[in-house]
Design a protein around this motif. Structure first.
Motif, mmCIF file in Angstrom:
data_model
loop_
_atom_site.group_PDB
_atom_site.id
_atom_site.type_symbol
_atom_site.label_atom_id
_atom_site.label_comp_id
_atom_site.label_asym_id
_atom_site.label_seq_id
_atom_site.Cartn_x
_atom_site.Cartn_y
_atom_site.Cartn_z
ATOM 1 N N CYS A 65 108.032 28.125 84.533
ATOM 2 C CA CYS A 65 107.940 26.990 85.452
ATOM 3 C C CYS A 65 106.521 26.421 85.487
ATOM 4 C CB CYS A 65 108.373 27.410 86.854
ATOM 5 S SG CYS A 65 110.147 27.728 87.038
ATOM 6 N N ARG A 66 105.533 27.291 85.529
ATOM 7 C CA ARG A 66 104.136 26.824 85.560
ATOM 8 C C ARG A 66 103.794 26.053 84.291
ATOM 9 N NH1 ARG A 66 100.201 29.401 83.246
ATOM 10 N NH2 ARG A 66 101.356 31.373 83.268
ATOM 11 N N LEU A 67 104.204 26.580 83.153
ATOM 12 C CA LEU A 67 103.911 25.929 81.878
ATOM 13 C C LEU A 67 104.644 24.596 81.752
ATOM 14 C CD1 LEU A 67 104.130 29.185 79.789
ATOM 15 C CD2 LEU A 67 102.082 27.743 79.914
ATOM 16 N N VAL A 68 105.872 24.538 82.230
ATOM 17 C CA VAL A 68 106.629 23.295 82.186
ATOM 18 C C VAL A 68 106.021 22.267 83.129
ATOM 19 C CG1 VAL A 68 108.871 22.255 82.745
ATOM 20 C CG2 VAL A 68 108.766 24.363 81.405
ATOM 21 N N ARG A 69 105.608 22.697 84.311
ATOM 22 C CA ARG A 69 104.980 21.781 85.275
ATOM 23 C C ARG A 69 103.764 21.090 84.662
ATOM 24 N NH1 ARG A 69 102.046 25.174 89.204
ATOM 25 N NH2 ARG A 69 100.478 24.991 87.554
ATOM 26 N N ASP A 70 102.974 21.830 83.887
ATOM 27 C CA ASP A 70 101.729 21.303 83.330
ATOM 28 C C ASP A 70 101.895 20.698 81.943
ATOM 29 O OD1 ASP A 70 100.486 22.171 85.632
ATOM 30 O OD2 ASP A 70 99.764 24.043 84.745
ATOM 31 N N TYR A 71 103.131 20.572 81.459
ATOM 32 C CA TYR A 71 103.434 19.971 80.157
ATOM 33 C C TYR A 71 102.778 20.730 79.003
ATOM 34 C CZ TYR A 71 105.265 15.989 77.463
ATOM 35 O OH TYR A 71 105.995 15.188 76.608
ATOM 36 N N GLN A 72 102.616 22.042 79.181
ATOM 37 C CA GLN A 72 101.983 22.842 78.139
ATOM 38 C C GLN A 72 102.909 23.093 76.950
ATOM 39 O OE1 GLN A 72 98.940 23.578 77.878
ATOM 40 N NE2 GLN A 72 98.143 23.215 79.923
ATOM 41 N N PHE A 73 104.193 22.917 77.145
ATOM 42 C CA PHE A 73 105.151 23.207 76.085
ATOM 43 C C PHE A 73 105.166 22.146 74.991
ATOM 44 C CE2 PHE A 73 107.270 20.797 79.401
ATOM 45 C CZ PHE A 73 107.880 19.775 78.687
ATOM 46 N N SER A 74 104.632 20.967 75.262
ATOM 47 C CA SER A 74 104.718 19.882 74.290
ATOM 48 C C SER A 74 103.884 20.201 73.053
ATOM 49 C CB SER A 74 104.221 18.574 74.913
ATOM 50 O OG SER A 74 104.361 17.509 73.997
ATOM 51 N N TYR A 83 97.516 12.379 82.222
ATOM 52 C CA TYR A 83 98.014 12.148 83.574
ATOM 53 C C TYR A 83 96.997 12.656 84.589
ATOM 54 C CZ TYR A 83 99.261 17.141 83.598
ATOM 55 O OH TYR A 83 99.209 18.519 83.543
ATOM 56 N N ASP A 84 97.232 12.305 85.842
ATOM 57 C CA ASP A 84 96.379 12.725 86.958
ATOM 58 C C ASP A 84 96.974 13.994 87.557
ATOM 59 O OD1 ASP A 84 94.904 13.098 89.242
ATOM 60 O OD2 ASP A 84 95.387 11.150 90.140
ATOM 61 N N PRO A 85 96.328 15.166 87.385
ATOM 62 C CA PRO A 85 96.901 16.407 87.895
ATOM 63 C C PRO A 85 96.923 16.482 89.415
ATOM 64 C CG PRO A 85 94.679 16.801 87.095
ATOM 65 C CD PRO A 85 95.028 15.388 86.725
ATOM 66 N N ALA A 86 96.155 15.636 90.083
ATOM 67 C CA ALA A 86 96.142 15.647 91.547
ATOM 68 C C ALA A 86 97.281 14.832 92.143
ATOM 69 C CB ALA A 86 94.804 15.105 92.063
ATOM 70 N N LEU A 89 103.916 15.492 91.573
ATOM 71 C CA LEU A 89 104.714 15.486 90.362
ATOM 72 C C LEU A 89 105.748 14.358 90.386
ATOM 73 C CD1 LEU A 89 105.492 16.712 87.653
ATOM 74 C CD2 LEU A 89 106.867 18.420 88.882
ATOM 75 N N LEU A 90 106.473 14.228 91.486
ATOM 76 C CA LEU A 90 107.459 13.156 91.598
ATOM 77 C C LEU A 90 106.741 11.823 91.713
ATOM 78 C CD1 LEU A 90 110.474 12.482 91.793
ATOM 79 C CD2 LEU A 90 110.274 12.668 94.281
ATOM 80 N N GLY A 91 107.021 10.922 90.802
ATOM 81 C CA GLY A 91 106.365 9.627 90.776
ATOM 82 C C GLY A 91 105.152 9.567 89.874
ATOM 83 N N ARG A 92 104.798 10.679 89.244
ATOM 84 C CA ARG A 92 103.610 10.731 88.386
ATOM 85 C C ARG A 92 103.800 9.864 87.141
ATOM 86 N NH1 ARG A 92 101.835 16.635 86.745
ATOM 87 N NH2 ARG A 92 100.955 16.527 88.866
ATOM 88 N N ASP A 93 102.793 9.037 86.842
ATOM 89 C CA ASP A 93 102.777 8.265 85.605
ATOM 90 C C ASP A 93 102.054 9.068 84.526
ATOM 91 O OD1 ASP A 93 104.108 6.098 86.688
ATOM 92 O OD2 ASP A 93 102.267 5.032 87.216
ATOM 93 N N MET A 94 102.635 9.064 83.326
ATOM 94 C CA MET A 94 102.058 9.780 82.198
ATOM 95 C C MET A 94 101.973 8.832 81.011
ATOM 96 S SD MET A 94 104.337 13.282 82.609
ATOM 97 C CE MET A 94 103.493 14.177 81.306
ATOM 98 N N LEU A 95 100.818 8.801 80.374
ATOM 99 C CA LEU A 95 100.658 8.051 79.135
ATOM 100 C C LEU A 95 100.875 9.015 77.982
ATOM 101 C CD1 LEU A 95 99.869 5.475 77.581
ATOM 102 C CD2 LEU A 95 97.483 6.257 77.705
#
Length: 243
Positions: A65-74, A83-86, A89-95
Motif C-alpha cells: 500500500c505504501r509503495l502504491v500510494r507513492d507510485y513507486q511501482f511504475s 506531483y505534489d506529495p503534500a 491523494l484524492l484530487g491530486r494532479d500528476m504530470l
C-alpha cells in the motif's frame, strides 16, 4: 534557461506544465467505454502471502500500500510522474512522462478515486485510480489496488484499466502510438507488477525497496524514486499534451 538541476524531465519546464493541469478536465465520459473500440484490461500480480486475518503490521499488504500510494511501482523506463506529495491523494494532479523509442510524451492525469474498504467477500482493499486529462495521448482510467484475501492470507496487486488512443493525436504521436502504444501498455502492466513484488520482498527482508532519494523540483517530486534524468534525455522528441 532552466537550470540543469531543475530538468526532471529533460529540457521540459515541468513545473509550468504541471501547474497548467489545474485547469484541465477529464477527457472522456465513462458511458463511452465499450469494446471493441476500448481496451479493457486487468492484470494481477501475487505478492508475498500473510497469515489469514486482517493485514499484518509491517506485512506484505502494508508495504505494498505504501509503495502504491507513492507510485513507486511504475517502471521509470516507461512512465514517470511529477506531483505534489503534500496534496491530498484524492484530487491530486500528476504530470506523467511516457517514454518509448526516443519519444517522450507529457500528459496529465488526476486521481479521481481512493478505495479503502473491506468488500463483501472479506477482501481488504486499498488503492486509487486516476483518469486522463485533456491533452493526454490516451483517454481512460487506471486503478491500482492492493487486495488481501483475509480468509486465505493471499495478497495481490490488481491493475485495472480501460483506455483508447485520443482521437486528436498529432501526426507524430499517432504514428508512435500505432507502432508501439499497445505493446508498451501491456509491458507497463507487467513491469508494474514485477517491480512491486520485488520491492515488497525487499522490504520484508528489511531492505530499502526503492534505492536512492527522490528527485524533484521546487515542491514537487518525481516518482518512482529510482528514476534519474540523463543528459541524453534532452535529445528525445518531446511532445507536451499531444492529444
Amino acid at each position: 534557461m532552466i537550470p540543469l538541476g531543475d530538468r526532471v524531465f529533460g529540457r521540459l519546464d515541468a513545473v509550468r506544465v504541471w501547474k497548467g493541469l489545474a485547469d484541465a478536465r477529464v477527457n472522456y465520459s465513462a458511458d463511452e467505454v465499450r469494446r471493441p473500440s476500448w481496451n479493457i484490461d486487468t492484470y494481477l500480480t501475487t505478492l508475498p502471502t500473510e497469515r489469514p486475518g486482517s493485514p499484518e503490521p509491517g506485512g506484505s499488504w502494508e508495504h505494498a500500500c505504501r509503495l502504491v500510494r507513492d507510485y513507486q511501482f511504475s517502471p521509470p523506463e516507461i512512465v514517470r510522474a511529477l506531483y505534489d506529495p503534500a496534496a491530498p491523494l484524492l484530487g491530486r494532479d500528476m504530470l506523467l512522462e511516457a517514454r518509448f523509442h526516443g519519444m517522450h510524451f507529457y500528459c496529465g492525469v488526476r486521481v479521481t478515486e481512493v478505495v479503502d474498504e473491506t468488500r463483501g467477500n472479506a477482501d481488504r482493499v486499498w488503492g486509487w485510480a486516476y483518469e486522463t486529462l485533456q491533452g493526454h495521448l490516451e483517454r481512460g482510467k487506471a486503478a491500482y489496488e492492493v487486495v488481501k484475501q483475509q480468509d486465505t492470507g493471499q495478497v495481490r496487486f490488481v491493475v485495472s484499466c480501460h483506455s483508447q488512443g485520443a482521437p486528436t493525436l498529432d501526426r507524430i504521436t499517432f504514428l508512435g502510438w500505432r507502432l508501439f502504444g499497445r505493446r508498451t501498455q501491456l509491458r507497463f502492466y507487467r513491469r508494474c507488477g514485477e517491480r512491486l513484488r520485488d520491492f515488497v520482498e525487499a522490504a520484508l527482508r528489511g531492505e530499502h525497496p526503492a534505492p536512492g532519494p527522490p528527485t524533484g523540483v521546487e515542491h514537487l517530486v518525481c516518482a518512482p524514486s529510482d528514476a534519474r534524468t540523463r543528459r541524453l534525455d534532452a535529445l528525445a522528441i518531446h511532445r507536451v499534451a499531444p492529444g
